[in-house]
Motif scaffolding. Sequence first.
Motif, short mmCIF file in Angstrom:
data_model
loop_
_atom_site.label_atom_id
_atom_site.label_comp_id
_atom_site.label_asym_id
_atom_site.label_seq_id
_atom_site.Cartn_x
_atom_site.Cartn_y
_atom_site.Cartn_z
N ILE A 11 41.70 -27.32 31.90
CA ILE A 11 42.25 -25.99 31.65
C ILE A 11 43.08 -25.63 32.86
N GLU A 12 44.39 -25.49 32.68
CA GLU A 12 45.28 -25.43 33.84
C GLU A 12 45.96 -24.09 34.07
N THR A 13 46.01 -23.22 33.06
CA THR A 13 46.74 -21.97 33.22
C THR A 13 45.94 -20.79 32.68
N TRP A 14 46.30 -19.58 33.16
CA TRP A 14 45.69 -18.37 32.65
C TRP A 14 45.97 -18.22 31.15
N GLN A 15 47.15 -18.65 30.69
CA GLN A 15 47.48 -18.56 29.27
C GLN A 15 46.51 -19.38 28.42
N GLU A 16 46.14 -20.56 28.94
CA GLU A 16 45.20 -21.40 28.19
C GLU A 16 43.80 -20.79 28.21
N VAL A 17 43.44 -20.22 29.35
CA VAL A 17 42.15 -19.53 29.45
C VAL A 17 42.10 -18.39 28.43
N ASN A 18 43.17 -17.62 28.38
CA ASN A 18 43.25 -16.49 27.45
C ASN A 18 43.13 -16.96 26.00
N LEU A 19 43.81 -18.07 25.70
CA LEU A 19 43.75 -18.64 24.36
C LEU A 19 42.32 -19.02 23.99
N LEU A 20 41.65 -19.73 24.89
CA LEU A 20 40.29 -20.20 24.62
C LEU A 20 39.31 -19.05 24.41
N TYR A 21 39.35 -18.09 25.32
CA TYR A 21 38.37 -17.01 25.25
C TYR A 21 38.64 -16.06 24.09
N ASN A 22 39.89 -15.86 23.76
CA ASN A 22 40.21 -15.06 22.57
C ASN A 22 39.74 -15.76 21.30
N HIS A 50 28.83 -1.41 14.64
CA HIS A 50 30.18 -1.87 14.93
C HIS A 50 30.15 -2.86 16.09
N VAL A 51 31.27 -3.54 16.29
CA VAL A 51 31.38 -4.59 17.32
C VAL A 51 32.61 -4.30 18.18
N LYS A 52 32.44 -4.44 19.50
CA LYS A 52 33.56 -4.30 20.43
C LYS A 52 33.75 -5.63 21.16
N ALA A 53 34.98 -6.05 21.31
CA ALA A 53 35.27 -7.31 22.02
C ALA A 53 36.34 -7.07 23.06
N ARG A 54 36.25 -7.80 24.17
CA ARG A 54 37.25 -7.66 25.23
C ARG A 54 37.32 -8.91 26.09
N ILE A 55 38.51 -9.11 26.68
CA ILE A 55 38.73 -10.16 27.67
C ILE A 55 38.82 -9.48 29.03
N LYS A 56 38.08 -9.99 30.01
CA LYS A 56 38.11 -9.41 31.35
C LYS A 56 39.51 -9.56 31.96
N SER A 57 39.97 -8.54 32.65
CA SER A 57 41.31 -8.59 33.25
C SER A 57 41.33 -9.58 34.42
N PRO A 58 42.49 -10.17 34.70
CA PRO A 58 42.59 -11.09 35.85
C PRO A 58 42.15 -10.43 37.15
N GLU A 59 42.48 -9.13 37.32
CA GLU A 59 42.11 -8.42 38.55
C GLU A 59 40.58 -8.35 38.69
N SER A 60 39.89 -8.07 37.60
CA SER A 60 38.42 -7.98 37.64
C SER A 60 37.80 -9.34 37.92
N ILE A 61 38.42 -10.39 37.37
CA ILE A 61 37.92 -11.75 37.61
C ILE A 61 38.06 -12.11 39.08
N ASP A 83 31.31 -13.74 32.10
CA ASP A 83 31.65 -12.65 31.20
C ASP A 83 33.16 -12.43 31.06
N ILE A 84 33.94 -13.51 31.12
CA ILE A 84 35.38 -13.39 30.89
C ILE A 84 35.61 -12.86 29.47
N ALA A 85 34.90 -13.46 28.53
CA ALA A 85 34.92 -12.96 27.15
C ALA A 85 33.62 -12.20 26.91
#
Length: 218
Positions: A11-22, A50-61, A83-85
């Motif tokens: 896993i090499e980029t933030w975009q790929e991380v975002n893809l996986l966790y989403n 109900h269900v809430k979903a979120r991806i942790k922001s890069p700043e929080s990570i 807890d990224i996802a």
Amino acid sequence: MEWINNEDDGIETWQEVNLLYNAALKQMETKMEILNEEFRHINRYNPIEHVKARIKSPESIVKKLKRKGLDSTIENMVNHVDDIAGIRIICSFTSDIYRIADMIEHQKDISVLTVKDYITFPKVSGYKSYHMIVTVPVYLSNRKVDTKVEVQIRTVAMDFWASLEHKINYKFEGEAPAHISAELVECARMVADLDDKMLKLNDEIMELEKIRENEAKS
């Protein structure tokens, strides 16, 4: 936000991380929807409000990695931030929490890594919730990646309390005045009493419905 790449983890980029966790979150949301529908079909009752979903922001990570004394690398993010996802499942009653947790544990493609039961063992602040770290398989074009998701399960009342606590901690940067913290603990006790009373009331209603159905059949 720039990250130091590490080619060994695949896993090499933030975009790929975002893809996986989403993708992992979408799977979890779909699973919860199916389980809720199945439960409604069999028991004529929806345990999930109900269900809430979120991806942790890069700043929080980055902040979390710094607190752990780690560099901001993709590898550290994936390996050390659980807890990224995140997915939050809101229920009506405390009994639903353990019912849903059990259903998640019995999904064959989900692996449960850790469990923290803050309902049986609340935090000092009064915080209550049921936490699980699980992995969900995400199938890419050339490989499968087991991706971590934090699952939080709580009642509507617990979620209302937790939301207020979060706002207070944010406003006072985790150093709320003593009297406010004390009031929060007292409110947590009130929430617990409310959850208990609502569960007992619901159980009584369900029992009365069964009696009426049996009387109608006889």
